[in-house]
Scaffold this motif. Structure first.
Motif, PDB file in Angstrom:
ATOM      1  N   LEU A  39      30.625 -41.849-140.281  1.00 16.92           N
ATOM      2  CA  LEU A  39      31.814 -41.388-140.381  1.00 16.92           C
ATOM      3  C   LEU A  39      32.038 -39.787-140.702  1.00 16.92           C
ATOM      4  CD1 LEU A  39      34.963 -42.211-140.715  1.00 16.92           C
ATOM      5  CD2 LEU A  39      34.332 -42.280-143.297  1.00 16.92           C
ATOM      6  N   TRP A  40      31.213 -39.367-141.514  1.00 14.07           N
ATOM      7  CA  TRP A  40      31.117 -38.011-141.830  1.00 14.07           C
ATOM      8  C   TRP A  40      30.702 -37.172-140.924  1.00 14.07           C
ATOM      9  CZ3 TRP A  40      28.687 -39.429-146.798  1.00 14.07           C
ATOM     10  CH2 TRP A  40      29.390 -40.006-148.031  1.00 14.07           C
ATOM     11  N   THR A  41      29.586 -37.512-139.898  1.00 15.65           N
ATOM     12  CA  THR A  41      29.354 -36.848-138.893  1.00 15.65           C
ATOM     13  C   THR A  41      30.459 -36.702-137.534  1.00 15.65           C
ATOM     14  OG1 THR A  41      26.986 -37.603-139.444  1.00 15.65           O
ATOM     15  CG2 THR A  41      27.508 -36.795-136.994  1.00 15.65           C
ATOM     16  N   ILE A  42      31.045 -37.736-137.411  1.00 17.43           N
ATOM     17  CA  ILE A  42      32.052 -37.930-136.525  1.00 17.43           C
ATOM     18  C   ILE A  42      33.102 -37.046-136.920  1.00 17.43           C
ATOM     19  CG2 ILE A  42      33.813 -39.304-135.546  1.00 17.43           C
ATOM     20  CD1 ILE A  42      31.706 -41.735-135.460  1.00 17.43           C
ATOM     21  N   LEU A  43      33.588 -37.093-138.294  1.00 16.47           N
ATOM     22  CA  LEU A  43      34.776 -36.324-138.834  1.00 16.47           C
ATOM     23  C   LEU A  43      34.466 -34.824-138.634  1.00 16.47           C
ATOM     24  CD1 LEU A  43      35.995 -38.291-141.869  1.00 16.47           C
ATOM     25  CD2 LEU A  43      37.163 -38.189-139.397  1.00 16.47           C
ATOM     26  N   ALA A  44      33.144 -34.484-138.985  1.00 18.01           N
ATOM     27  CA  ALA A  44      32.574 -33.080-138.847  1.00 18.01           C
ATOM     28  C   ALA A  44      32.603 -32.758-137.432  1.00 18.01           C
ATOM     29  CB  ALA A  44      31.143 -32.822-139.403  1.00 18.01           C
ATOM     30  N   VAL A  45      32.304 -33.509-136.508  1.00 15.49           N
ATOM     31  CA  VAL A  45      32.135 -32.946-134.997  1.00 15.49           C
ATOM     32  C   VAL A  45      33.755 -32.602-134.548  1.00 15.49           C
ATOM     33  CG1 VAL A  45      32.033 -33.845-132.521  1.00 15.49           C
ATOM     34  CG2 VAL A  45      30.017 -33.907-134.471  1.00 15.49           C
ATOM     35  N   ILE A  46      34.674 -33.526-135.042  1.00 19.08           N
ATOM     36  CA  ILE A  46      36.181 -33.347-134.663  1.00 19.08           C
ATOM     37  C   ILE A  46      36.683 -32.025-135.512  1.00 19.08           C
ATOM     38  CG2 ILE A  46      38.463 -34.395-135.529  1.00 19.08           C
ATOM     39  CD1 ILE A  46      37.154 -37.180-135.379  1.00 19.08           C
ATOM     40  N   ILE A  47      36.231 -31.859-136.708  1.00 20.06           N
ATOM     41  CA  ILE A  47      36.696 -30.711-137.217  1.00 20.06           C
ATOM     42  C   ILE A  47      36.297 -29.413-136.588  1.00 20.06           C
ATOM     43  CG2 ILE A  47      36.251 -29.180-139.450  1.00 20.06           C
ATOM     44  CD1 ILE A  47      38.276 -31.415-139.954  1.00 20.06           C
ATOM     45  N   ILE A  48      35.000 -29.313-136.137  1.00 25.26           N
ATOM     46  CA  ILE A  48      34.469 -28.355-135.360  1.00 25.26           C
ATOM     47  C   ILE A  48      35.114 -28.090-134.056  1.00 25.26           C
ATOM     48  CG2 ILE A  48      32.085 -27.529-133.839  1.00 25.26           C
ATOM     49  CD1 ILE A  48      30.594 -28.802-136.379  1.00 25.26           C
ATOM     50  N   ALA A  49      35.176 -29.162-133.474  1.00 23.98           N
ATOM     51  CA  ALA A  49      36.309 -29.223-132.185  1.00 23.98           C
ATOM     52  C   ALA A  49      37.598 -28.461-132.515  1.00 23.98           C
ATOM     53  CB  ALA A  49      36.387 -30.604-131.383  1.00 23.98           C
TER      54      ALA A  49
END
Length: 60
Positions: A39-49
């Motif tokens: 979950l945290w990895t997916i959220l981090a990728v979304i924030i980076i995008a």
């Protein structure tokens, strides 16, 4: 802060809040550590995008 920037800031704040709330509510019965990590990895990728979308026109 412009209206568009405020919308991005609110969206990022919601995503960060989800990073804290979801592991302790929805994922509370998941015993494996990788549930929260995914979950945290997916959220981090979304924030980076989102940060890319915000900053891509700064040089123009």
């Amino acid at each position: 802060m412009k209206s568009k920037e405020l919308k991005w800031a609110i969206l990022i704040s919601i995503i960060i809040l989800l990073g804290y709330l979801l592991p302790y509510t929805v994922l509370t019965n998941v015993a494996e550590w990788y549930g929260s990590l995914l979950l945290w990895t997916i959220l981090a990728v979304i924030i980076i995008a989102i940060n890319y979308l915000i900053s891509r026109k700064w040089g123009e």
